[in-house]
Design a protein around this motif. Structure first.
Motif, mmCIF file in Angstrom:
data_model
loop_
_atom_site.group_PDB
_atom_site.id
_atom_site.type_symbol
_atom_site.label_atom_id
_atom_site.label_comp_id
_atom_site.label_asym_id
_atom_site.label_seq_id
_atom_site.Cartn_x
_atom_site.Cartn_y
_atom_site.Cartn_z
ATOM 1 N N MET A 148 1.160 -1.034 -0.418
ATOM 2 C CA MET A 148 0.285 -0.011 0.188
ATOM 3 C C MET A 148 1.014 1.138 -0.100
ATOM 4 O O MET A 148 1.422 1.969 0.502
ATOM 5 N N ASP A 149 1.866 1.599 -1.725
ATOM 6 C CA ASP A 149 2.349 2.646 -1.388
ATOM 7 C C ASP A 149 1.894 3.734 -1.988
ATOM 8 O O ASP A 149 2.161 4.962 -1.537
ATOM 9 N N ILE A 150 1.070 3.936 -3.084
ATOM 10 C CA ILE A 150 0.754 4.932 -3.882
ATOM 11 C C ILE A 150 -0.196 5.657 -2.564
ATOM 12 O O ILE A 150 -0.635 7.083 -2.698
ATOM 13 N N PRO B 119 17.147 6.162 8.210
ATOM 14 C CA PRO B 119 16.435 5.469 8.395
ATOM 15 C C PRO B 119 15.360 5.661 8.916
ATOM 16 O O PRO B 119 15.102 6.516 8.932
ATOM 17 N N HIS B 120 14.590 4.953 8.559
ATOM 18 C CA HIS B 120 12.733 4.870 8.452
ATOM 19 C C HIS B 120 12.377 4.031 8.744
ATOM 20 O O HIS B 120 12.555 3.020 8.378
ATOM 21 N N HIS B 121 11.771 3.767 9.965
ATOM 22 C CA HIS B 121 10.764 2.835 10.435
ATOM 23 C C HIS B 121 9.719 2.474 10.156
ATOM 24 O O HIS B 121 8.502 3.912 10.198
ATOM 25 N N MET B 122 8.830 1.674 11.315
ATOM 26 C CA MET B 122 7.724 1.845 10.924
ATOM 27 C C MET B 122 7.181 1.675 9.790
ATOM 28 O O MET B 122 6.049 1.817 9.468
ATOM 29 N N LEU B 123 7.892 1.128 9.271
ATOM 30 C CA LEU B 123 7.043 1.352 7.216
ATOM 31 C C LEU B 123 6.851 -0.824 6.516
ATOM 32 O O LEU B 123 7.760 -1.170 6.910
ATOM 33 N N PRO C 64 12.307 5.153 -2.256
ATOM 34 C CA PRO C 64 13.968 5.674 -1.470
ATOM 35 C C PRO C 64 14.518 6.547 -1.900
ATOM 36 O O PRO C 64 15.151 6.678 -1.137
ATOM 37 N N GLU C 65 14.188 7.501 -3.039
ATOM 38 C CA GLU C 65 14.579 8.378 -3.128
ATOM 39 C C GLU C 65 14.846 9.977 -2.201
ATOM 40 O O GLU C 65 15.729 10.663 -1.668
#
Length: 279
Positions: free
Chosen positions: A8-10, A24-28, A17-18
């Motif tokens: 469920m990205d869009i 660092p991103h967490h909880m994705l 990533p860009e």
């Protein structure tokens, strides 16, 4: 609360990533869309991330718009015991189906009138949950919430909220965002989720943008109408978000004019942190 789901990205505007640029991103992407994810699970798992970041001498930044999830994480909310999969939940669910929402809401009103007053008879999930908590703990959800509010927060935090000075500009940008989601392939994303076997009634598919697109796919409306419905629901949600965060006098507000000003936001945010002694 929805970027946790894989695939469920869009529709959730999940950062690419860009866009993360190596930060660092967490909880994705930590849950399958079929999971019945809860705020209590989020508080536990995100709390573990916070502890890990703090143990390394780093400063965690919590980003999002779901006030309930943010509050639960910062407060270290002591949620009422979950009874998922228990006989009690099954019995109450069957009772709801047999008697109907009005009867079950009246039953809830006898033990927890405050919760009952906030719920609609069609809200089966929350009515069953409230009665389940009462049956399992002997306390109402209202009592659990009141006890939680008397405890000090688990974490000290500088709270920063962002919006536009002109509400119409905010709404205009929301509309543009919805158009962009469809340009990026929201319809195909929803179709892929359904093709994977995900139920249209799952918690994940109740997210704004997904349930409306499902309706169009089922032929209940056109895709153009679905887009308009998403815009309307998103504007209403933004209004509720602003109301939620305005309850807190300690929040530091950043108000943009017509165009986003990231340099200004960086300067002001840095000043907020310095005055709080965090930087």
């Amino acid at each position: 609360s929805m970027q946790i789901y894989r695939g469920m990205d869009i529709g959730t505007a999940k950062p690419s990533p860009e866009e993360t640029r190596g930060v660092p991103h967490h909880m994705l992407d930590v849950a399958d869309p079929s999971d019945d994810y809860s705020v209590s699970r989020y508080a536990k798992e995100a709390g573990a991330c916070l502890e890990d970041i703090l143990s390394r001498g780093k400063l965690p930044i919590i980003v999002g718009g779901t006030g309930l999830y943010i509050d639960a994480l910062l407060m270290g909310t002591d949620f009422a015991p979950k009874g998922g999969g228990t006989e009690v939940r099954g019995e109450l669910s069957a009772e709801y189906d047999a008697l109907g929402g009005d009867a079950m809401l009246k039953k809830l009103a006898q033990v927890d009138p405050l919760s009952a007053a906030r719920l609609h008879p069609n809200d089966k999930k929350r009515i069953v949950r409230a009665l389940e908590v009462w049956r399992l703990t002997g306390k109402t959800i209202t009592e659990h919430d009141a006890e939680t509010k008397t405890r000090p927060p688990e974490y000290d935090a500088v709270k920063i909220a962002l919006t536009f000075k002109n509400r119409e500009e905010l709404y205009r940008r929301i509309n543009l965002r919805v158009d962009k989601m469809f340009d990026l392939g929201l319809e195909n994303e929803v179709r892929a989720l359904l093709a994977s076997g995900l139920s249209e009634n799952s918690t994940a598919m109740q997210a704004i943008g997904y349930k409306e697109t499902v309706s169009a796919i089922k032929g209940e409306c056109t895709m153009a109408q679905a887009a308009e419905n998403i815009k309307q629901a998103s504007r209403r949600y933004a209004k509720r978000q602003l109301s939620w965060f305005r309850r807190y006098p300690e929040i530091n507000w950043i108000l943009w004019e017509k165009a986003p000003d990231f340099d200004y936001a960086l300067r002001v945010s840095t000043d907020f942190l310095q005055r709080a002694g965090i930087m």
